[in-house]
Motif scaffolding. Structure first.
Motif, PDB file in Angstrom:
ATOM      1  N   GLY A  46       0.820  -1.211   0.000  1.00 50.82           N
ATOM      2  CA  GLY A  46       0.000   0.000   0.000  1.00 50.82           C
ATOM      3  C   GLY A  46       0.846   1.250   0.000  1.00 50.82           C
ATOM      4  O   GLY A  46       1.555   1.528  -0.943  1.00 50.82           O
ATOM      5  N   ALA A  47       0.799   2.001   1.106  1.00 54.33           N
ATOM      6  CA  ALA A  47       1.454   3.312   1.179  1.00 54.33           C
ATOM      7  C   ALA A  47       2.971   3.190   1.046  1.00 54.33           C
ATOM      8  O   ALA A  47       3.580   2.218   1.496  1.00 54.33           O
ATOM      9  CB  ALA A  47       1.109   3.989   2.503  1.00 54.33           C
ATOM     10  N   GLU A  48       3.556   4.199   0.425  1.00 59.70           N
ATOM     11  CA  GLU A  48       5.008   4.296   0.336  1.00 59.70           C
ATOM     12  C   GLU A  48       5.397   5.745   0.146  1.00 59.70           C
ATOM     13  O   GLU A  48       4.610   6.564  -0.328  1.00 59.70           O
ATOM     14  CB  GLU A  48       5.577   3.433  -0.784  1.00 59.70           C
ATOM     15  CG  GLU A  48       5.138   3.815  -2.172  1.00 59.70           C
ATOM     16  CD  GLU A  48       5.714   2.884  -3.232  1.00 59.70           C
ATOM     17  OE1 GLU A  48       6.090   3.407  -4.291  1.00 59.70           O
ATOM     18  OE2 GLU A  48       5.788   1.666  -3.014  1.00 59.70           O
ATOM     19  N   GLY A  49       6.627   6.071   0.514  1.00 55.05           N
ATOM     20  CA  GLY A  49       7.135   7.424   0.357  1.00 55.05           C
ATOM     21  C   GLY A  49       7.799   7.608  -0.998  1.00 55.05           C
ATOM     22  O   GLY A  49       7.900   6.678  -1.793  1.00 55.05           O
ATOM     23  N   SER A  50       8.244   8.814  -1.237  1.00 52.86           N
ATOM     24  CA  SER A  50       8.977   9.118  -2.464  1.00 52.86           C
ATOM     25  C   SER A  50      10.413   8.647  -2.333  1.00 52.86           C
ATOM     26  O   SER A  50      10.995   8.673  -1.254  1.00 52.86           O
ATOM     27  CB  SER A  50       8.969  10.624  -2.718  1.00 52.86           C
ATOM     28  OG  SER A  50       7.655  11.083  -2.875  1.00 52.86           O
ATOM     29  N   ALA A  51      10.984   8.226  -3.443  1.00 54.16           N
ATOM     30  CA  ALA A  51      12.376   7.778  -3.444  1.00 54.16           C
ATOM     31  C   ALA A  51      13.315   8.950  -3.198  1.00 54.16           C
ATOM     32  O   ALA A  51      13.080  10.061  -3.673  1.00 54.16           O
ATOM     33  CB  ALA A  51      12.711   7.114  -4.772  1.00 54.16           C
ATOM     34  N   VAL A  52      14.358   8.699  -2.432  1.00 53.58           N
ATOM     35  CA  VAL A  52      15.403   9.678  -2.152  1.00 53.58           C
ATOM     36  C   VAL A  52      16.689   9.146  -2.769  1.00 53.58           C
ATOM     37  O   VAL A  52      17.073   8.000  -2.525  1.00 53.58           O
ATOM     38  CB  VAL A  52      15.582   9.873  -0.625  1.00 53.58           C
ATOM     39  CG1 VAL A  52      16.752  10.778  -0.326  1.00 53.58           C
ATOM     40  CG2 VAL A  52      14.305  10.414  -0.018  1.00 53.58           C
ATOM     41  N   ARG A  53      17.351   9.946  -3.599  1.00 57.90           N
ATOM     42  CA  ARG A  53      18.566   9.521  -4.290  1.00 57.90           C
ATOM     43  C   ARG A  53      19.786   9.747  -3.413  1.00 57.90           C
ATOM     44  O   ARG A  53      19.986  10.829  -2.871  1.00 57.90           O
ATOM     45  CB  ARG A  53      18.702  10.324  -5.589  1.00 57.90           C
ATOM     46  CG  ARG A  53      19.902  10.007  -6.467  1.00 57.90           C
ATOM     47  CD  ARG A  53      19.846   8.689  -7.211  1.00 57.90           C
ATOM     48  NE  ARG A  53      18.646   8.428  -7.951  1.00 57.90           N
ATOM     49  CZ  ARG A  53      18.540   8.491  -9.281  1.00 57.90           C
ATOM     50  NH1 ARG A  53      19.556   8.837 -10.016  1.00 57.90           N
ATOM     51  NH2 ARG A  53      17.402   8.195  -9.851  1.00 57.90           N
ATOM     52  N   LEU A  54      20.594   8.705  -3.255  1.00 57.28           N
ATOM     53  CA  LEU A  54      21.876   8.802  -2.559  1.00 57.28           C
ATOM     54  C   LEU A  54      22.967   8.653  -3.608  1.00 57.28           C
ATOM     55  O   LEU A  54      23.099   7.601  -4.239  1.00 57.28           O
ATOM     56  CB  LEU A  54      21.994   7.713  -1.484  1.00 57.28           C
ATOM     57  CG  LEU A  54      20.916   7.768  -0.400  1.00 57.28           C
ATOM     58  CD1 LEU A  54      21.043   6.585   0.543  1.00 57.28           C
ATOM     59  CD2 LEU A  54      20.996   9.069   0.366  1.00 57.28           C
ATOM     60  N   GLN A  55      23.715   9.711  -3.820  1.00 52.46           N
ATOM     61  CA  GLN A  55      24.695   9.782  -4.902  1.00 52.46           C
ATOM     62  C   GLN A  55      25.836   8.786  -4.726  1.00 52.46           C
ATOM     63  O   GLN A  55      25.976   8.137  -3.693  1.00 52.46           O
ATOM     64  CB  GLN A  55      25.236  11.207  -5.009  1.00 52.46           C
ATOM     65  CG  GLN A  55      24.171  12.255  -5.286  1.00 52.46           C
ATOM     66  CD  GLN A  55      23.493  12.064  -6.627  1.00 52.46           C
ATOM     67  OE1 GLN A  55      24.114  11.677  -7.611  1.00 52.46           O
ATOM     68  NE2 GLN A  55      22.195  12.333  -6.675  1.00 52.46           N
ATOM     69  N   ASN A  56      26.697   8.704  -5.723  1.00 53.69           N
ATOM     70  CA  ASN A  56      27.796   7.751  -5.747  1.00 53.69           C
ATOM     71  C   ASN A  56      28.924   8.109  -4.782  1.00 53.69           C
ATOM     72  O   ASN A  56      29.741   7.263  -4.457  1.00 53.69           O
ATOM     73  CB  ASN A  56      28.329   7.615  -7.168  1.00 53.69           C
ATOM     74  CG  ASN A  56      29.135   6.349  -7.358  1.00 53.69           C
ATOM     75  OD1 ASN A  56      28.963   5.389  -6.621  1.00 53.69           O
ATOM     76  ND2 ASN A  56      30.004   6.353  -8.325  1.00 53.69           N
ATOM     77  N   ALA A  57      29.008   9.336  -4.321  1.00 54.31           N
ATOM     78  CA  ALA A  57      30.070   9.729  -3.376  1.00 54.31           C
ATOM     79  C   ALA A  57      29.869   9.002  -2.052  1.00 54.31           C
ATOM     80  O   ALA A  57      28.751   8.849  -1.583  1.00 54.31           O
ATOM     81  CB  ALA A  57      30.036  11.235  -3.154  1.00 54.31           C
ATOM     82  N   ASP A  58      30.954   8.524  -1.456  1.00 54.60           N
ATOM     83  CA  ASP A  58      30.870   7.777  -0.192  1.00 54.60           C
ATOM     84  C   ASP A  58      31.713   8.439   0.879  1.00 54.60           C
ATOM     85  O   ASP A  58      32.850   8.814   0.602  1.00 54.60           O
ATOM     86  CB  ASP A  58      31.361   6.337  -0.386  1.00 54.60           C
ATOM     87  CG  ASP A  58      30.510   5.561  -1.373  1.00 54.60           C
ATOM     88  OD1 ASP A  58      29.284   5.765  -1.374  1.00 54.60           O
ATOM     89  OD2 ASP A  58      31.076   4.769  -2.132  1.00 54.60           O
ATOM     90  N   PRO A  59      31.228   8.549   2.102  1.00 51.86           N
ATOM     91  CA  PRO A  59      29.832   8.298   2.464  1.00 51.86           C
ATOM     92  C   PRO A  59      28.968   9.502   2.110  1.00 51.86           C
ATOM     93  O   PRO A  59      29.467  10.614   2.003  1.00 51.86           O
ATOM     94  CB  PRO A  59      29.899   8.113   3.974  1.00 51.86           C
ATOM     95  CG  PRO A  59      31.040   8.980   4.412  1.00 51.86           C
ATOM     96  CD  PRO A  59      32.037   8.917   3.274  1.00 51.86           C
ATOM     97  N   THR A  60      27.680   9.272   1.944  1.00 50.04           N
ATOM     98  CA  THR A  60      26.754  10.377   1.722  1.00 50.04           C
ATOM     99  C   THR A  60      26.394  10.971   3.077  1.00 50.04           C
ATOM    100  O   THR A  60      26.519  10.304   4.101  1.00 50.04           O
ATOM    101  CB  THR A  60      25.463   9.903   1.029  1.00 50.04           C
ATOM    102  OG1 THR A  60      24.765   9.004   1.890  1.00 50.04           O
ATOM    103  CG2 THR A  60      25.756   9.231  -0.297  1.00 50.04           C
ATOM    104  N   PRO A  61      25.928  12.211   3.104  1.00 50.41           N
ATOM    105  CA  PRO A  61      25.397  12.728   4.376  1.00 50.41           C
ATOM    106  C   PRO A  61      24.076  12.024   4.693  1.00 50.41           C
ATOM    107  O   PRO A  61      23.468  11.391   3.830  1.00 50.41           O
ATOM    108  CB  PRO A  61      25.162  14.213   4.077  1.00 50.41           C
ATOM    109  CG  PRO A  61      25.058  14.309   2.603  1.00 50.41           C
ATOM    110  CD  PRO A  61      25.867  13.180   2.030  1.00 50.41           C
ATOM    111  N   TYR A  62      23.629  12.123   5.945  1.00 49.60           N
ATOM    112  CA  TYR A  62      22.309  11.601   6.287  1.00 49.60           C
ATOM    113  C   TYR A  62      21.257  12.409   5.543  1.00 49.60           C
ATOM    114  O   TYR A  62      21.334  13.638   5.481  1.00 49.60           O
ATOM    115  CB  TYR A  62      22.047  11.702   7.795  1.00 49.60           C
ATOM    116  CG  TYR A  62      22.668  10.571   8.559  1.00 49.60           C
ATOM    117  CD1 TYR A  62      22.026   9.334   8.649  1.00 49.60           C
ATOM    118  CD2 TYR A  62      23.891  10.725   9.184  1.00 49.60           C
ATOM    119  CE1 TYR A  62      22.600   8.284   9.342  1.00 49.60           C
ATOM    120  CE2 TYR A  62      24.471   9.678   9.885  1.00 49.60           C
ATOM    121  CZ  TYR A  62      23.809   8.455   9.958  1.00 49.60           C
ATOM    122  OH  TYR A  62      24.377   7.414  10.643  1.00 49.60           O
ATOM    123  N   VAL A  63      20.295  11.716   4.953  1.00 46.23           N
ATOM    124  CA  VAL A  63      19.212  12.342   4.209  1.00 46.23           C
ATOM    125  C   VAL A  63      17.894  11.911   4.854  1.00 46.23           C
ATOM    126  O   VAL A  63      17.684  10.728   5.126  1.00 46.23           O
ATOM    127  CB  VAL A  63      19.245  11.907   2.728  1.00 46.23           C
ATOM    128  CG1 VAL A  63      18.068  12.477   1.970  1.00 46.23           C
ATOM    129  CG2 VAL A  63      20.560  12.313   2.086  1.00 46.23           C
TER     130      VAL A  63
END
Length: 99
Positions: A46-63
């Motif tokens: 059923g319900a779901e949120g919108s996708a959040v993109r985590l870029q290729n740079a490691d580590p990413t910041p918390y999103v």
């Protein structure tokens, strides 16, 4: 390509992982691996949120992937990889119960 966050797997609903949230916001960061999309989902469908993109740079910041979850909410996380290899893996960290 789909990935699984390193959390307790929720039944036979791969590729998602399941957690109970104590309230408010959920954050995720990728510590290594290819570019991915992550979103929350209701474990039963059923319900779901919108996708959040985590870029290729490691580590990413918390999103922040979404806000205003009620205490005792059960949620699952789903991830889609944009890596070029079918054997790509990634690792990440999830924080919940964060205001």
């Amino acid at each position: 390509m789909q990935g699984v966050l390193a959390l307790t797997v929720c039944g036979n609903t791969l590729p998602v992982a399941c957690r109970h949230v104590g309230g408010t916001n959920i954050y995720v960061r990728k510590t290594d691996g290819p570019e991915i999309d992550v979103k929350w989902r209701r474990c039963a469908g059923g319900a779901e949120g919108s996708a959040v993109r985590l870029q290729n740079a490691d580590p990413t910041p918390y999103v922040r992937i979404d806000t205003n979850f009620r205490a005792s909410t059960v949620f699952c996380l789903s991830a889609k990889s944009y890596g070029s290899n079918t054997t790509d893996t990634w690792n990440g960290t999830v924080k919940w119960n964060v205001s």
